[in-house]
Write an enzyme that holds these catalytic residues in place. Sequence first.
Site, PDB file in Angstrom:
ATOM      1  CG  ASN A 157      82.997  30.638  48.174  1.00 27.90           C
ATOM      2  OD1 ASN A 157      82.653  31.754  48.537  1.00 27.90           O
ATOM      3  ND2 ASN A 157      82.771  29.536  48.889  1.00 27.90           N
ATOM      4  CE  LYS A 180      87.567  43.303  51.254  1.00 29.97           C
ATOM      5  NZ  LYS A 180      87.849  42.687  49.881  1.00 29.97           N
ATOM      6  CD  GLU A 256      76.787  32.793  58.053  1.00 32.06           C
ATOM      7  OE1 GLU A 256      75.692  33.096  58.526  1.00 32.06           O
ATOM      8  OE2 GLU A 256      77.216  31.615  58.025  1.00 32.06           O
ATOM      9  CB  CYS A 290      81.658  27.537  53.560  1.00 32.27           C
ATOM     10  SG  CYS A 290      79.946  27.881  53.192  1.00 32.27           S
ATOM     11  CD  GLU A 464      74.981  35.656  55.767  1.00 28.35           C
ATOM     12  OE1 GLU A 464      75.386  34.849  54.913  1.00 28.35           O
ATOM     13  OE2 GLU A 464      75.464  36.801  55.909  1.00 28.35           O
TER      14      GLU A 464
HETATM   15  N1  LIG Z   1      80.157  30.263  56.174  1.00 21.73           N
HETATM   16  C1  LIG Z   1      79.870  30.700  54.968  1.00 21.73           C
HETATM   17  O1  LIG Z   1      78.724  31.056  54.637  1.00 21.73           O
HETATM   18  C2  LIG Z   1      80.970  30.802  53.947  1.00 21.73           C
HETATM   19  C3  LIG Z   1      80.602  31.032  52.623  1.00 21.73           C
HETATM   20  C4  LIG Z   1      81.618  31.135  51.657  1.00 21.73           C
HETATM   21  C5  LIG Z   1      82.967  31.011  52.030  1.00 21.73           C
HETATM   22  N2  LIG Z   1      83.267  30.787  53.337  1.00 21.73           N
HETATM   23  C6  LIG Z   1      84.659  30.616  53.737  1.00 21.73           C
HETATM   24  O2  LIG Z   1      85.485  31.598  53.084  1.00 21.73           O
HETATM   25  C7  LIG Z   1      86.779  31.053  52.856  1.00 21.73           C
HETATM   26  C8  LIG Z   1      87.122  31.209  51.397  1.00 21.73           C
HETATM   27  O3  LIG Z   1      86.958  32.548  51.020  1.00 21.73           O
HETATM   28  P1  LIG Z   1      88.219  33.500  50.959  1.00 21.73           P
HETATM   29  O4  LIG Z   1      89.438  32.764  50.598  1.00 21.73           O
HETATM   30  O5  LIG Z   1      87.833  34.683  50.141  1.00 21.73           O
HETATM   31  O6  LIG Z   1      88.330  33.936  52.503  1.00 21.73           O
HETATM   32  P2  LIG Z   1      89.206  35.139  53.062  1.00 21.73           P
HETATM   33  O7  LIG Z   1      88.924  35.209  54.492  1.00 21.73           O
HETATM   34  O8  LIG Z   1      90.613  35.076  52.602  1.00 21.73           O
HETATM   35  O9  LIG Z   1      88.573  36.443  52.334  1.00 21.73           O
HETATM   36  C9  LIG Z   1      87.220  36.759  52.493  1.00 21.73           C
HETATM   37  C10 LIG Z   1      87.066  38.264  52.314  1.00 21.73           C
HETATM   38  O10 LIG Z   1      87.801  38.889  53.348  1.00 21.73           O
HETATM   39  C11 LIG Z   1      88.710  39.826  52.800  1.00 21.73           C
HETATM   40  N3  LIG Z   1      89.860  39.896  53.683  1.00 21.73           N
HETATM   41  C12 LIG Z   1      90.895  39.033  53.792  1.00 21.73           C
HETATM   42  N4  LIG Z   1      91.738  39.433  54.766  1.00 21.73           N
HETATM   43  C13 LIG Z   1      91.219  40.590  55.269  1.00 21.73           C
HETATM   44  C14 LIG Z   1      91.617  41.510  56.274  1.00 21.73           C
HETATM   45  N5  LIG Z   1      92.731  41.328  57.002  1.00 21.73           N
HETATM   46  N6  LIG Z   1      90.833  42.595  56.516  1.00 21.73           N
HETATM   47  C15 LIG Z   1      89.695  42.794  55.812  1.00 21.73           C
HETATM   48  N7  LIG Z   1      89.254  41.958  54.836  1.00 21.73           N
HETATM   49  C16 LIG Z   1      90.029  40.878  54.576  1.00 21.73           C
HETATM   50  C17 LIG Z   1      89.014  39.306  51.428  1.00 21.73           C
HETATM   51  O11 LIG Z   1      89.481  40.341  50.589  1.00 21.73           O
HETATM   52  C18 LIG Z   1      87.647  38.794  51.002  1.00 21.73           C
HETATM   53  O12 LIG Z   1      86.867  39.886  50.557  1.00 21.73           O
HETATM   54  C19 LIG Z   1      86.700  29.598  53.238  1.00 21.73           C
HETATM   55  O13 LIG Z   1      87.218  29.422  54.537  1.00 21.73           O
HETATM   56  C20 LIG Z   1      85.198  29.316  53.235  1.00 21.73           C
HETATM   57  O14 LIG Z   1      84.861  28.254  54.096  1.00 21.73           O
HETATM   58  C21 LIG Z   1      82.302  30.669  54.304  1.00 21.73           C
HETATM   59  O1  LIG Z   2      80.419  28.551  50.429  1.00 18.19           O
HETATM   60  C1  LIG Z   2      79.321  28.419  50.981  1.00 18.19           C
HETATM   61  C2  LIG Z   2      78.206  29.312  50.545  1.00 18.19           C
HETATM   62  O2  LIG Z   2      77.383  29.569  51.638  1.00 18.19           O
HETATM   63  C3  LIG Z   2      77.565  28.820  49.314  1.00 18.19           C
HETATM   64  S1  LIG Z   2      76.063  27.985  49.542  1.00 18.19           S
HETATM   65  O3  LIG Z   2      75.184  28.895  50.326  1.00 18.19           O
HETATM   66  O4  LIG Z   2      76.300  26.729  50.264  1.00 18.19           O
HETATM   67  O5  LIG Z   2      75.525  27.725  48.186  1.00 18.19           O
END
Ligand SMILES: NC(=O)c1ccc[n+]([C@@H]2O[C@H](COP(=O)([O-])OP(=O)(O)OC[C@H]3O[C@@H](n4cnc5c(N)ncnc54)[C@H](O)[C@@H]3O)[C@@H](O)[C@H]2O)c1
Ligand SMILES: O=C[C@H](O)CS(=O)(=O)O
Length: 488
Positions: A157, A180, A256, A290, A464
């Site tokens: 995202n 990755k 995160e 997120c 972070e």
């Molecule tokens: N807290 C934060 O700062 C933050 C920021 C952005 C997104 N997010 C969260 O991320 C999610 C959306 O992103 P997404 O759909 O890419 O999440 P996701 O967990 O599906 O994937 C995130 C990353 O993990 C990898 N991945 C997935 N399964 C894996 C496994 N079994 N082993 C190793 N790597 C694996 C994916 O390829 C990707 O690179 C939402 O839940 C969002 O809230 C959190």
């Molecule tokens: O998805 C959440 C990321 O941390 C983006 S932001 O840092 O809120 O811009």
Amino acid sequence: MDLQHPQLLQSTAYVNGQWTPADNGTTFPVIDPFSGDLITQVADLGAAETSRAVEAAHTAFPEWSKRTAGDRSRVLRRWFDLLHEHQDDLALVMTTEQGKPLAEARGEVAYGASFIEWFAEEGRRAYGDVVPSHRTDTRILTIKQPVGVVAAITPWNFPVAMITRKVAPALAAGCTVVVKPAEDTPLCALALAYLAAEAGLPPGVLNVVTSSRPTEVGRILTSDPRIRKLSFTGSTATGKKLMEQSAGTLKRLSMELGGNAPFIVFNDADLEGAVAGAMVSKYRNGGQTCVCANRIFVQSGIYSDFVAALKTAVENLQVGSGTVAGTDIGPLINRAALEKVERMVADAIDKGAEVACGGRRSAAGELCYAPTLLLHANGEMELAREEIFGPVAPVFRFDTEAEVVAQANDTPYGLAAYFYGRDHARIWRVAEALEYGMVGINTGLISTTVAPFGGVKESGFGREGSKYGLEDYLTVKYLCWGGIGEAL
Ligand SMILES: NC(=O)c1ccc[n+]([C@@H]2O[C@H](COP(=O)([O-])OP(=O)(O)OC[C@H]3O[C@@H](n4cnc5c(N)ncnc54)[C@H](O)[C@@H]3O)[C@@H](O)[C@H]2O)c1
Ligand SMILES: O=C[C@H](O)CS(=O)(=O)O
């Protein structure tokens, strides 16, 4: 893709300073989520190639970690400058592979670059201590040292900022990194690696492993003992898996993870400000962040005026291609994401929600969903318990402060929360009572490199950005220096 610098568009992984295809030549497609067109095929690496990337980072670590913080800072500063120099190209790559409007993509490049600038400075202040000793013949010191080789696994995202938010502090601390990126958005990661090399980052210090098989690559990154830390941003479910997999080699972890942000509007809120805050918090990146407002709680006394004003603002949002000026909401990242949003809206309607606007796909594009406002939401609905990750705003009505704080905290997540109100005593009470890592008070936009970003409960741990972000990549070593004897 019409780039001013076409070499920013790479399609092979970046390992040990070399652009690297998969051993067997396999690739996976990267698709434009708005048009559905193939952008390019990207190298599809597996376990063997990932192990070589770990080897490269391990080999590069001694030299990089022994450089002065000033030397590392100068390389990071050049990288920062190059991101700004290539902001337009990076934004176009991002919009093409992720879908967000170009204006937001440009903003993300600047936001991502700000972490590089920040940690170029912070890395020069990894101070230790001289501690008053417990013995006259002994001196006590602490020094900060880099944790070692870092694995970073990042989401789709924010395909620039989620990488620099990890890589910048890691490099500043003297670590080396294997990234990755998400399979939906590998191109930004490769463009960042290209510019890092242009900035003078030595081979092996930063490696990018592209793959359509995250589980296979993750198994290596979580089990190889040469990796001393895993920094993960993504869903809570994946974070838990990675945490389990990392236990075998007792890696340092930063997590995160997912959120479920409450956005609370009290009767005394600035109405216009609260509507603007709800819009930016909910609909930024098409609701795919997120920290998006996931549940909007409105107190009874302001409910009618707030809902009417919010409805007008939502209906004015423009849906379409991120490359077209004036677009506010682009496509969702893929079909699974669209179907999840549709399922959550249908569930909410089944459980009593009323559609004030939207509630359907948008004709603007195959993966576009209409900006949606749902009224009469309740805690039984799936969207009250899980992040929607789409342009859908459910509104809950409440009467008392105690009631809404209890509802806001009634979730396993604890990333971001927001509230609008003007009573100073209540601001303190609510800010302290909300069980979240970050709280926006009379604002819907809280993300900045100068402040600690992170959650509590099942939204993860670690921070972070800010003065805290460097610590996640450092260890504190205690030196106990004996045999000094009495002064002559
Ligand atoms: N807290 C934060 O700062 C933050 C920021 C952005 C997104 N997010 C969260 O991320 C999610 C959306 O992103 P997404 O759909 O890419 O999440 P996701 O967990 O599906 O994937 C995130 C990353 O993990 C990898 N991945 C997935 N399964 C894996 C496994 N079994 N082993 C190793 N790597 C694996 C994916 O390829 C990707 O690179 C939402 O839940 C969002 O809230 C959190
Ligand atoms: O998805 C959440 C990321 O941390 C983006 S932001 O840092 O809120 O811009």
